[in-house]
Motif scaffolding. Structure first.
Motif, mmCIF file in Angstrom:
data_model
loop_
_atom_site.group_PDB
_atom_site.id
_atom_site.type_symbol
_atom_site.label_atom_id
_atom_site.label_comp_id
_atom_site.label_asym_id
_atom_site.label_seq_id
_atom_site.Cartn_x
_atom_site.Cartn_y
_atom_site.Cartn_z
ATOM 1 N N UNK A 85 8.979 -2.652 8.443
ATOM 2 C CA UNK A 85 8.650 -2.946 9.893
ATOM 3 C C UNK A 85 7.950 -4.239 10.083
ATOM 4 N N UNK A 86 7.010 -4.138 11.364
ATOM 5 C CA UNK A 86 6.507 -5.333 11.560
ATOM 6 C C UNK A 86 5.717 -6.221 10.429
ATOM 7 N N UNK A 87 5.055 -5.401 9.777
ATOM 8 C CA UNK A 87 4.009 -5.969 8.740
ATOM 9 C C UNK A 87 5.254 -6.716 7.541
ATOM 10 N N UNK A 118 11.808 6.293 7.178
ATOM 11 C CA UNK A 118 12.960 6.479 7.538
ATOM 12 C C UNK A 118 13.985 5.599 7.032
ATOM 13 N N UNK A 119 13.961 4.575 6.536
ATOM 14 C CA UNK A 119 14.756 3.784 6.013
ATOM 15 C C UNK A 119 14.936 3.832 4.393
ATOM 16 N N UNK A 152 0.725 -1.322 -0.196
ATOM 17 C CA UNK A 152 0.007 -0.020 -0.028
ATOM 18 C C UNK A 152 0.983 1.286 -0.070
ATOM 19 N N UNK A 153 1.486 1.515 1.138
ATOM 20 C CA UNK A 153 2.310 2.798 1.227
ATOM 21 C C UNK A 153 3.319 2.533 2.324
ATOM 22 N N UNK A 154 4.377 3.292 2.172
ATOM 23 C CA UNK A 154 5.375 3.329 3.432
ATOM 24 C C UNK A 154 4.799 3.481 4.745
ATOM 25 N N UNK A 155 5.196 2.873 5.743
ATOM 26 C CA UNK A 155 4.984 3.358 7.054
ATOM 27 C C UNK A 155 6.118 4.348 7.516
#
Ligand code: URA
Length: 270
Positions: free
Chosen positions: A134-136, A127-128, A119-122
């Motif tokens: 991330x967790x997902x 940041x990276x 979908x989209x970056x979290x």
């Protein structure tokens, strides 16, 4: 109460996030809530009994909103993935860019035959600068590993939009429409043999559909792009959704087995 947001980050559940989680649950389960509408572009072929989506060229999309015409013109000029990355980096037509620390383009293997679209970056991704870290993302890696796939070996990963939406909200219809020409060009230049769309946002954007992910995941699709062989498309529940509603995981394991069988039939890992 500890909860995980759409990107798998832990946070305290308040009334707003509880109602958002409930809404997500119904949306993920195929209940559409007005005013959700399909993403604007040329009418899609009727695909009820023939799940083939024809995308002739990014230039063919209707351009009803500011910024989308420019995105269409710019996306066409990219001749390589590196050029597309540079063009996106310089593109100021999507309001998500204003608040995002950086653009998130892709991760994984450039020569992979399988492309995954989320979908989209979290927050962590922004940041990276890589999708699904991330967790997902960790759970996505586990899902892929269960059928022999990994971004280190045989998968290429991107997102529907390349900038993090504030507070990890779902990108709006206009934001998706503006980013869509870049996404379709990304697919054209990457030329995968198989697409795995994770979550309703990616599935609706790429398949030009407003059907719920619960229905879309039940059948294989084909995406036709100019100059490419028709691409096999599968839809999966989003890993962040599965982390919140683990009861749905068993359906996803079955979906993954279907994908694995098709990968074998097509000889994609040979
Ligand atoms: N969720 C997504 O859809 N994409 C990411 O990159 C991270 C979380």
């Amino acid at each position: 109460m500890q909860n995980q947001d759409y990107h798998g980050n832990s946070n305290l559940m308040d009334a707003k996030s509880a109602s958002r989680a409930l809404l997500d649950f119904w949306l993920e389960n195929g209940v559409s809530v007005p005013p959700i509408e399909p993403i604007p572009r040329n009418p899609a072929p009727k695909t009820a009994d023939k799940p083939i989506v024809k995308q002739i060229s990014t230039a063919k999309y209707a351009a009803p909103i500011d910024g989308q015409n420019l995105a269409i013109d710019l996306a066409k000029t990219a001749k390589t993935l590196d050029e597309l990355r540079d063009i996106l980096n310089d593109f100021d037509g999507c309001n998500l860019k204003k608040n995002a620390p950086q653009m998130v383009f892709s991760d994984g293997q450039i020569d992979a035959k399988i492309m995954v679209i989320g979908e989209a970056p979290g927050q962590e991704e922004a940041q990276i600068g890589k999708p699904f870290v991330g967790a997902a993302g960790k759970f996505l890696d586990e899902m892929l590993a269960s059928i022999g796939l990994s971004r280190e070996k045989n998968v290429y990963i991107t997102n529907t939009v390349n900038w993090r939406p504030p507070a990890n909200r779902t990108p709006t219809r206009d934001e998706i429409a503006i980013c869509l020409p870049f996404l379709m060009r990304h697919i054209e230049l990457k030329a995968p043999k198989m697409l795995i769309l994770v979550g309703g946002t990616a599935a609706n954007a790429v398949l030009n559909s407003n059907e719920g992910i619960t229905k879309l995941r039940k059948k294989p699709h084909k995406l036709e792009l100019a100059g490419l062989e028709p691409i096999d498309v599968f839809c999966l529940f989003h890993p962040a959704f599965l982390l919140r509603y683990p009861v749905q995981k068993s359906l996803t394991w079955k979906d993954l087995l279907t994908i694995e069988a098709q990968i074998k039939t097509m000889g994609l890992l040979e």
